[in-house]
Design an enzyme around this catalytic site. Structure first.
Site, PDB file in Angstrom:
ATOM      1  N   TYR A  92       0.838  -1.201   0.000  1.00  0.00           N
ATOM      2  CA  TYR A  92       0.000   0.000   0.000  1.00  0.00           C
ATOM      3  C   TYR A  92       0.873   1.252   0.000  1.00  0.00           C
ATOM      4  O   TYR A  92       1.983   1.236  -0.517  1.00  0.00           O
ATOM      5  CB  TYR A  92      -1.035  -0.054   1.153  1.00  0.00           C
ATOM      6  CG  TYR A  92      -2.190   0.823   0.796  1.00  0.00           C
ATOM      7  CD1 TYR A  92      -3.019   0.482  -0.274  1.00  0.00           C
ATOM      8  CD2 TYR A  92      -2.394   2.037   1.412  1.00  0.00           C
ATOM      9  CE1 TYR A  92      -4.026   1.330  -0.702  1.00  0.00           C
ATOM     10  CE2 TYR A  92      -3.403   2.888   0.988  1.00  0.00           C
ATOM     11  CZ  TYR A  92      -4.207   2.526  -0.065  1.00  0.00           C
ATOM     12  OH  TYR A  92      -5.182   3.366  -0.501  1.00  0.00           O
ATOM     13  N   ARG A 145      -9.142  10.698  -7.564  1.00  0.00           N
ATOM     14  CA  ARG A 145      -8.342  11.440  -6.580  1.00  0.00           C
ATOM     15  C   ARG A 145      -7.511  10.433  -5.807  1.00  0.00           C
ATOM     16  O   ARG A 145      -7.774  10.115  -4.662  1.00  0.00           O
ATOM     17  CB  ARG A 145      -9.268  12.227  -5.647  1.00  0.00           C
ATOM     18  CG  ARG A 145      -8.583  13.362  -4.936  1.00  0.00           C
ATOM     19  CD  ARG A 145      -8.695  13.250  -3.423  1.00  0.00           C
ATOM     20  NE  ARG A 145      -8.078  12.023  -2.928  1.00  0.00           N
ATOM     21  CZ  ARG A 145      -7.919  11.722  -1.654  1.00  0.00           C
ATOM     22  NH1 ARG A 145      -8.341  12.520  -0.735  1.00  0.00           N
ATOM     23  NH2 ARG A 145      -7.354  10.586  -1.261  1.00  0.00           N
TER      24      ARG A 145
HETATM   25  P1  NAI Z   1      -8.401  18.262  -0.963  1.00  0.00           P
HETATM   26  O1  NAI Z   1      -7.739  18.642  -2.221  1.00  0.00           O
HETATM   27  O2  NAI Z   1      -9.828  17.829  -0.961  1.00  0.00           O
HETATM   28  O3  NAI Z   1      -8.288  19.495   0.079  1.00  0.00           O
HETATM   29  C1  NAI Z   1      -7.165  20.331   0.236  1.00  0.00           C
HETATM   30  C2  NAI Z   1      -7.575  21.560   1.017  1.00  0.00           C
HETATM   31  O4  NAI Z   1      -6.418  22.323   1.328  1.00  0.00           O
HETATM   32  C3  NAI Z   1      -8.527  22.504   0.286  1.00  0.00           C
HETATM   33  O5  NAI Z   1      -9.482  23.003   1.176  1.00  0.00           O
HETATM   34  C4  NAI Z   1      -7.623  23.636  -0.183  1.00  0.00           C
HETATM   35  O6  NAI Z   1      -8.298  24.866  -0.338  1.00  0.00           O
HETATM   36  C5  NAI Z   1      -6.655  23.673   0.971  1.00  0.00           C
HETATM   37  N1  NAI Z   1      -5.389  24.304   0.610  1.00  0.00           N
HETATM   38  C6  NAI Z   1      -4.664  24.183  -0.521  1.00  0.00           C
HETATM   39  N2  NAI Z   1      -3.575  24.976  -0.483  1.00  0.00           N
HETATM   40  C7  NAI Z   1      -3.614  25.618   0.690  1.00  0.00           C
HETATM   41  C8  NAI Z   1      -2.780  26.565   1.303  1.00  0.00           C
HETATM   42  N3  NAI Z   1      -1.686  27.031   0.709  1.00  0.00           N
HETATM   43  N4  NAI Z   1      -3.128  27.025   2.523  1.00  0.00           N
HETATM   44  C9  NAI Z   1      -4.243  26.578   3.139  1.00  0.00           C
HETATM   45  N5  NAI Z   1      -5.073  25.672   2.602  1.00  0.00           N
HETATM   46  C10 NAI Z   1      -4.760  25.189   1.393  1.00  0.00           C
HETATM   47  O7  NAI Z   1      -7.477  17.145  -0.321  1.00  0.00           O
HETATM   48  P2  NAI Z   1      -7.878  16.115   0.840  1.00  0.00           P
HETATM   49  O8  NAI Z   1      -8.438  14.895   0.280  1.00  0.00           O
HETATM   50  O9  NAI Z   1      -8.645  16.829   1.878  1.00  0.00           O
HETATM   51  O10 NAI Z   1      -6.420  15.724   1.401  1.00  0.00           O
HETATM   52  C11 NAI Z   1      -5.597  16.712   1.953  1.00  0.00           C
HETATM   53  C12 NAI Z   1      -4.284  16.118   2.415  1.00  0.00           C
HETATM   54  O11 NAI Z   1      -4.509  15.308   3.554  1.00  0.00           O
HETATM   55  C13 NAI Z   1      -3.595  15.245   1.384  1.00  0.00           C
HETATM   56  O12 NAI Z   1      -2.221  15.547   1.359  1.00  0.00           O
HETATM   57  C14 NAI Z   1      -3.806  13.855   1.892  1.00  0.00           C
HETATM   58  O13 NAI Z   1      -2.735  13.018   1.535  1.00  0.00           O
HETATM   59  C15 NAI Z   1      -3.847  14.078   3.388  1.00  0.00           C
HETATM   60  N6  NAI Z   1      -4.603  13.034   4.094  1.00  0.00           N
HETATM   61  C16 NAI Z   1      -4.018  12.417   5.166  1.00  0.00           C
HETATM   62  C17 NAI Z   1      -4.684  11.403   5.828  1.00  0.00           C
HETATM   63  C18 NAI Z   1      -4.044  10.770   7.014  1.00  0.00           C
HETATM   64  O14 NAI Z   1      -3.025  11.201   7.460  1.00  0.00           O
HETATM   65  N7  NAI Z   1      -4.611   9.723   7.563  1.00  0.00           N
HETATM   66  C19 NAI Z   1      -5.997  10.928   5.396  1.00  0.00           C
HETATM   67  C20 NAI Z   1      -6.558  11.704   4.286  1.00  0.00           C
HETATM   68  C21 NAI Z   1      -5.864  12.711   3.671  1.00  0.00           C
END
Ligand code: NAI
Length: 541
Positions: A92, A145
């Site tokens: 994974y 995604r």
């Molecule tokens: P997404 O693309 O849906 O959301 C990203 C968010 O960050 C958006 O609201 C965007 O406006 C914001 N953003 C982008 N650039 C920014 C900046 N410079 N300053 C402030 N906000 C900013 O992505 P998603 O699915 O929410 O995932 C986000 C991250 O979290 C990814 O890197 C993912 O790998 C990580 N993640 C970690 C998990 C874990 O540790 N268990 C589980 C799920 C996601």
């Protein structure tokens, strides 16, 4: 066992290869089809480890392991069980990411169902081609995604395949009833559309309306053909993920790991962070840096968890503020979606994280922004000035996307930060103390929840099950581990951790009246008797 000869050797679930006994070789017409030596499963594992060591890189190891899974499932799972900490990152995240990018190039075997939107009207027929009739879980992705890789279309199939392998490796869910499925509705990825080896539909993605109607046909078909099946939505585009979960979670047995699994594992880490800071959940102020599916999903799970502590949804949302690429989410902001609007609290507009911290005074800062190095020294210093033990979760991954590293968090906060990341950082030595950074990986949660769903034949997978899993998981961290900053248990014990978690979740399934079986006197016995064991038939006698 009715298969004979080469047909038996080609059946991944029944194949024992060189471990077939003399009696079995006679009985199943295998004499001469195998080398003379009769080996144990352990000897076979030794050979696999030797062959793996000769692979030049992790992607080649991934290919080797998946070929093994196709040839001899028992040996594959036995091998993984010898060292889950080593093998999970190969089957994974992060290696699966590289494998997905190369999917069309390294492709060997289908490994699941490819449901193309061009098959609309015939979904039931397509599903019925799968040879197993009692499918208990379908992990379905559109590939839109994938991890941090964006839209990779049908190449995303590596994710459902890998996730289902984690069900068995981490929680001993029997592999026979697991079906990986790629719902192919096209891709916007121009380089894939131009790649002659791309294996998916060669057109742009269908509209949301077409997708929703196709998903409706798919969900209905699953209910009809596999009535006990749980649908696991994985790596869908944020808006699709939120909309479809809201549409189906109270109607059919389904969940979304990116939303509920993420929310749950973060909740588990938060429960333990609060044990360290000796604070109450209902007194926290939480600033979510990143308001996409992860940020909003975690917020929703926190609201559900606080509700169980008697906090109203409105008051719970009042404890949470969101900050995204355009700044703090407050009522003057336009273009917010319905979920985000719920967290738009009265505040002057600001695009500065530091200003937002100094005015909101959060006790907990959670990064899901996808942007690395955004939790700067000034941010950590501000959080440390406001809180004796600031909680800092830098969850974005891969590693260079983490809002701050473990070393930065501990150093800049002078050892005060209670830290977790989405990736595994090495231990940090500071001022004579060793800190163990936590990796908040969903892998701790969804296999355990699914084991509970499997043994109880649960009708639904509500948030309550994920909250129960978070509680059970957090209780498995020892006080010594908490002292070192560890918020979740070590992955080397993953199977035992998840079985214990599943037992607690199964109890909750009965308590909520969701089980489709009668409650047994001993739920732990029920769970333990349902576990898959990587053993050959003659070893079970
Ligand atoms: P997404 O693309 O849906 O959301 C990203 C968010 O960050 C958006 O609201 C965007 O406006 C914001 N953003 C982008 N650039 C920014 C900046 N410079 N300053 C402030 N906000 C900013 O992505 P998603 O699915 O929410 O995932 C986000 C991250 O979290 C990814 O890197 C993912 O790998 C990580 N993640 C970690 C998990 C874990 O540790 N268990 C589980 C799920 C996601």
């Amino acid at each position: 066992m009715t298969l004979q000869g080469t047909a038996l050797l080609h059946d991944k679930a029944l194949n024992e290869s060189t471990a077939f006994t003399s009696a079995e070789r006679l009985q199943f017409g295998l004499t001469g089809l195998l080398p003379t030596a009769i080996e144990t499963l352990d000897t076979q594992v030794t050979r696999c480890l030797m062959q793996l060591a000769k692979k030049p890189n992790l992607l080649e190891q991934y290919i080797y392991l998946n070929q093994l899974a196709d040839e001899n499932q028992t040996l594959f799972y036995k091998l993984l069980s010898t060292d889950p900490e080593r093998f999970l990152p190969i089957v994974y995240d992060p290696v699966v990411g590289a494998a997905c990018l190369e999917f069309g190039h390294i492709y060997r075997r289908p490994n699941g169902i490819y449901l193309s939107i061009e098959q609309r009207g015939k979904v039931k027929e397509v599903l019925s081609h799968w040879p197993v009739k009692d499918v208990r879980f379908i992990c379905v992705s559109t590939g839109e995604r994938i991890l941090g890789l964006g839209d990779i279309g049908a190449n995303g199939m590596g994710i459902p395949v890998g996730k289902m392998q984690l069900y068995t490796t981490c929680a001993a869910v029997p592999p026979g009833g697991l079906l990986p499925l790629l719902l192919d509705s096209g891709t916007e990825n121009g380089s894939l559309l131009a790649d002659p080896l791309y294996l998916g539909l060669r057109h742009k993605r269908a509209s949301t309306k077409e997708l929703d109607s196709f998903v409706a046909e798919f969900v209905d078909a699953v209910q009809e053909i596999y009535p006990q099946c749980c649908i696991h939505f994985e790596d869908w585009k944020g808006g699709d993920a939120v909309r479809l979960l809201a549409k189906y979670k109270d109607k059919v047995c389904c969940y979304n790991d990116d939303i509920q699994g993420t929310g749950s594992v973060i909740l588990a880490a938060l429960y333990n962070a609060l044990k360290i800071s000796k604070e109450r959940f209902k007194d926290q102020r939480i600033l979510m840096f990143g308001a996409g599916s992860a940020g909003v999903g975690i917020s929703g799970m926190i609201v559900s968890a606080l509700a169980l502590e008697g906090v109203s949804a409105e008051a719970a949302r009042g404890q949470i503020s969101l900050f995204d690429v355009k700044g703090l989410i407050e009522p003057a902001r336009t273009g917010l979606d319905a979920e985000q609007k719920q967290y738009a609290h009265k505040h002057a507009p600001t695009t500065s994280l530091l200003d937002a911290i100094n005015s909101i005074k959060p006790t907990i800062l959670i990064g899901t922004s996808t942007v690395g190095k955004t939790f700067t020294k000034e941010v950590l210093e501000a959080m440390s000035k406001l809180n004796p033990r600031p909680v800092i979760f830098a969850l974005s991954n891969p590693t260079d996307h983490a809002e701050c590293t473990a070393e930065q968090a501990y150093t800049w906060s002078e050892g005060k930060a209670i830290y977790a990341a989405g990736v595994q950082f090495p231990p940090v030595k500071l001022g004579g103390k060793t800190y163990l950074p936590t990796q908040a990986n969903n892998v701790y949660i969804f296999p355990a929840v699914c084991l509970a769903v499997y043994v109880t034949a649960s009708k639904r997978v509500p948030d309550e099950l994920f909250i129960e899993a978070a509680r059970a998981l957090s209780d498995l961290v020892t006080s010594h581990q908490l002292d070192q900053g560890l918020l979740l248990p070590p992955q080397k014990d993953i199977l035992q951790i998840e079985i214990k978690t599943a037992i607690t979740v199964a109890e909750k399934v009965f308590e909520l009246g969701l089980a489709r079986i009668d409650k047994p006197a001993d739920i732990a016995k029920l769970v333990n008797s349902s576990l898959y064991k990587p053993e050959y038939a003659h070893m079970k006698k």
